[in-house]
Design a protein around this motif. Sequence first.
Motif, mmCIF file in Angstrom:
data_model
loop_
_atom_site.group_PDB
_atom_site.id
_atom_site.type_symbol
_atom_site.label_atom_id
_atom_site.label_comp_id
_atom_site.label_asym_id
_atom_site.label_seq_id
_atom_site.Cartn_x
_atom_site.Cartn_y
_atom_site.Cartn_z
ATOM 1 N N PRO A 161 32.173 26.458 81.981
ATOM 2 C CA PRO A 161 30.838 26.958 81.597
ATOM 3 C C PRO A 161 29.794 26.815 82.689
ATOM 4 C CG PRO A 161 31.454 25.037 80.271
ATOM 5 C CD PRO A 161 32.632 25.385 81.093
ATOM 6 N N VAL A 162 29.912 25.732 83.496
ATOM 7 C CA VAL A 162 28.925 25.529 84.566
ATOM 8 C C VAL A 162 29.035 26.659 85.583
ATOM 9 C CG1 VAL A 162 28.281 24.020 86.488
ATOM 10 C CG2 VAL A 162 28.821 23.027 84.263
ATOM 11 N N GLU A 163 30.267 26.950 86.003
ATOM 12 C CA GLU A 163 30.503 27.997 86.992
ATOM 13 C C GLU A 163 30.035 29.351 86.450
ATOM 14 O OE1 GLU A 163 31.693 27.539 90.020
ATOM 15 O OE2 GLU A 163 31.790 29.665 90.547
ATOM 16 N N THR A 165 27.801 30.008 84.071
ATOM 17 C CA THR A 165 26.335 30.098 83.967
ATOM 18 C C THR A 165 25.709 30.195 85.360
ATOM 19 O OG1 THR A 165 26.603 28.554 82.139
ATOM 20 C CG2 THR A 165 24.367 29.095 82.725
ATOM 21 N N ALA A 166 26.265 29.431 86.308
ATOM 22 C CA ALA A 166 25.714 29.451 87.667
ATOM 23 C C ALA A 166 25.842 30.836 88.281
ATOM 24 C CB ALA A 166 26.430 28.420 88.532
#
Lengths: 196, 234
Positions: A161-163, A165-166
């Motif tokens: 999810p971090v990747e 969203t980033a």
Amino acid sequence: MKARAVILLAAAACIALLPRMWIVFIGVPAIAALLLLDRSLLRVARQKAFIVTALMLIVFQPFLPGSGNATFFDLRFSSALLFSGLAMTVRALVLMMAFSHAVKNISPTSFLATLEKRGLPDFGKTLADAQDAMPHLRVALLEQVSDLRTTRGRRKALASPVEWTARILAKLLRQSQLMPEPKQEHPPEPAGGQKP
Amino acid sequence: MSEFSSKDLQVNADFRISVHSSLLVCAPMDKNTHSLKPGVSVGPQVSTCALFGALWGIVEVVLGTALHAVHVPFRGLILSCVATVILVCTKEFARYRGSLITTGAVAMAIKGLSGTGLTFNVMLAILLESVIAEGTFSLLGIRRASALIAGSLVVLYTYLHGILAQGVFFGFDIYSVYARAVAVVIGTMKVDASFVWRMLLLLAACHSFLGLLAAWFGWNVAQRTRALLQEELS
């Protein structure tokens, strides 16, 4: 801000500061006056959260055991608590209606001018930038939503999810910064098509 | 005509480089105060605030209305977690003092001007959330720990917002009404009064923890976004 909205807000605040007894007697005509100004303010009283709280204050609270001094169909209730509940409900209604009326009647320009005066310099420009960015944001977000509808897109988002969203954020930042300036209209060419 | 096109592209290319650099390097910062050095322009960072403010405003309008329409419980919690992620990311890319308040004011204005019913309560909450986050970053500096504290406080505030707003509108007497009602419920259900307080505190702690998680996520997203933009630039 419109002067009328400010006066209304100030009047509502004054009513809210009155003692309970006065709130009921001044608040009810104030509500009537506000409704005469704008009928749609009645929507405030139709909110579920308001109705629940008002019912609790007017209907439930006076019948709490141990505080009754009067009877209603053999049920003991406290007239002081009933009056207090009524005052609180009227107070909330006056304040909410006045705020609602003010928010509805403030023009965007005067709202911006007020914020700029109150310590947010260039806020008008920032808001204009934000409004320019909104169509691009909408398109980008809709793309992401349609991507999420595919199994592959969902898997990618859930796996990291971090990747995910980033990448969206980087794309948004890039797009917003690359937005070209609005095209200036060319001045009309002189007669005969000759350039000056 | 072709000459005009190539010039236009050149202008855009220059603009891209300058703006990308501003996103990555930001402006010269004061190491002690973690704010811009005096006299430094914050121009490009203001447009970053505009972008994040617009994003927050869209989320409040679209997601807020959707959640409200389908009566999702704890919708304030969901929205404030999203707001925390946006606030933490904003601070990473717009490091000047007051950037979060500008972002909050933009989101508040978009929500207010959207015409989606009675919004003053939500507008107030948006502004106060940004003020809380800005205050935390101003006091503790821009680092992971302060992001976590800010996130936790922002979401905790959402838990308290309803109670505070009721105090403002109905008057502070409402708290004694609640206390009496809770006492009656405790008496009827024959539960310990401390149990009720413990449950309320547990709920507050859960809110705070979720805010912490949202801030942690937001901080990681901001760092990764910065790295992605840096990769593109190099």
